[in-house]
Design an enzyme around this catalytic site. Structure first.
Site, PDB file in Angstrom:
ATOM      1  N   GLU A  25       0.836  -1.196   0.000  1.00  0.00           N
ATOM      2  CA  GLU A  25       0.000   0.000   0.000  1.00  0.00           C
ATOM      3  C   GLU A  25       0.875   1.251   0.000  1.00  0.00           C
ATOM      4  OE1 GLU A  25      -1.292   1.646   3.666  1.00  0.00           O
ATOM      5  OE2 GLU A  25      -1.043  -0.295   4.696  1.00  0.00           O
ATOM      6  N   LYS A 159      -4.813  -2.575  13.989  1.00  0.00           N
ATOM      7  CA  LYS A 159      -4.240  -1.454  14.740  1.00  0.00           C
ATOM      8  C   LYS A 159      -4.789  -1.457  16.160  1.00  0.00           C
ATOM      9  CE  LYS A 159      -3.442   1.375  10.653  1.00  0.00           C
ATOM     10  NZ  LYS A 159      -3.916   0.393   9.639  1.00  0.00           N
TER      11      LYS A 159
END
Length: 304
Positions: A25, A159
Site C-alpha cells: 500500500e 491497529k
C-alpha cells in the site's frame, strides 16, 4: 485490464511467469509516518521483498491512473506531493476522474491486487471496528474488502487503537480466516498478543500456504488474514503501551475525531506520547511483514 489501471512491465512479467509477487500500500508512505520516513520506508520494504525472492508491487494513484508497481521516481512524486488523497473504494473512482495523486489504503490495495491477480499483500495492521462503534457506526472498509477480495494479507493484527475483540468477531462473521504465523493469538500491532485466539496456528510457511490455497479452491472469495506478530525484540513496553494508548483514546474523544481522521490522529498522538517508540515498532513490524509476505508468496506459488 482497463485504462485506469497500469501494471508495470516487471510486475506483469512476474505474474505471467507465476513468480511470487507482493502488493504494498501507499497510505503508510503518505499518511502513516512523518516525512521523509514514509518514502524511505517504501524503499526498505521493496528491498526486503526482493531480498527474500519476490517481486514488490507498490500501488498508488498518479495522473488519473492506478499504478501497480510504482517506480522510484513515481514513489518520490507521490510521497512529496502537497495534497495526497487517502483512498478507499468510496473515493477511488472520483480521485481517478479528477487526476489528483492518491495513496491506497488496505481496502483499495486489496481491491486492485485482486483485480491484477496478486495473491499476497503486506501491510502493518488492518483496520477494523472502532471503539465506540455502537454510537458512531465507525467500521473500517478494510473488513468489507477482506470479505470480498481473495488476497492473503500479512499483518501484525489490527491497529491497537481499535476494538480488537469486535474486529476479530466481525472477521469471523464475514467468513475471513485468521491464520496465525508463529502465534496462537491475534497480535495487537505494537504488542505481540491481544489474548484473542486465531483460527489456526502455523509455524511453517508450506502448510500455511496450503491452507490459504484450500480456502480459495473451495470457491471462497474472501481474503485471509495472516496474523504475524511484531518481533519480540521490537515489541513496545507494556506499561508505556497501555498508558499512551489510554491517553491517545481520551484525547481523540475530547477532540471529537471521526471518520478517516480518527486513525491518523491516534497514530500521531501515540508517536508523541511514546517519544517515537511507536514509530520504531511500526517500522520493525512492517519490515517483518514484508519478509514473511515474500516467503509466503513463494510458498503459495509452489503449491499452485
Amino acid at each position: 485490464m482497463t485504462r485506469l489501471i497500469r501494471i508495470a512491465p516487471f510486475v506483469e512479467a512476474a505474474l505471467r511467469d507465476h513468480r511470487p509477487v507482493v502488493a504494498l500500500e501507499t497510505t503508510v508512505v503518505t499518511h502513516g509516518l512523518p516525512e521523509p520516513q514514509g518514502f524511505e520506508l517504501a524503499g526498505a520494504l521493496e528491498a526486503e521483498i526482493i531480498r527474500h525472492g519476490a517481486v514488490p508491487a507498490t500501488i498508488g494513484v498518479l495522473k488519473g491512473c492506478v499504478r501497480v508497481g510504482l517506480s522510484r521516481d513515481e514513489l518520490s512524486e507521490l510521497a512529496h506531493a502537497p495534497e495526497v488523497a487517502k483512498l478507499n473504494l468510496s473515493n477511488l473512482g472520483a480521485q481517478l476522474a479528477e487526476g489528483g495523486p492518491g495513496s491506497t489504503t488496505v481496502a483499495a490495495t486489496m481491491f486492485i491486487a485482486a483485480r491484477c491477480g496478486i495473491q499476497v499483500f503486506a501491510t502493518g495492521g488492518i483496520g477494523g471496528v472502532h471503539r465506540g462503534e455502537s454510537e458512531t457506526g465507525d467500521v473500517s472498509a478494510d473488513l468489507t474488502a477482506l470479505a470480498h477480495h481473495p488476497v492473503a494479507v500479512v499483518c501484525a493484527g489490527a491497529k491497537a487503537v481499535l476494538d480488537l475483540p469486535r474486529t476479530v468477531e466481525a472477521l469471523e462473521t464475514l467468513g475471513v480466516p485468521i491464520l496465525g504465523f508463529g502465534t496462537a493469538e491475534f497480535p495487537a500491532f505494537w504488542r505481540r498478543s491481544s489474548g484473542l485466539p486465531v483460527d489456526r496456528r502455523y509455524d511453517e510457511l508450506a502448510p500455511l500456504a496450503r491452507a490459504i490455497r484450500a480456502h480459495w479452491e473451495l470457491g471462497a472469495t474472501s481474503g485471509v488474514v495472516v496474523a504475524n506478530p511484531i518481533p519480540e525484540a521490537d515489541e513496545m513496553d507494556a506499561a508505556l503501551y497501555e498508558t499512551a494508548l489510554n491517553q491517545a483514546l481520551s484525547d481523540a474523544r475530547q477532540r471529537q475525531s471521526s471518520g478517516r481522521d480518527v486513525t491518523p490522529f491516534l497514530l500521531d498522538r501515540m508517536r508523541e506520547l511514546t517519544g517515537g517508540a511507536s514509530v520504531q515498532s511500526n517500522l520493525a513490524l512492517l519490515v517483518n511483514n514484508a519478509r514473511v509476505a515474500a516467503e509466503l508468496a513463494a510458498a503459495i506459488e509452489a503449491v499452485r
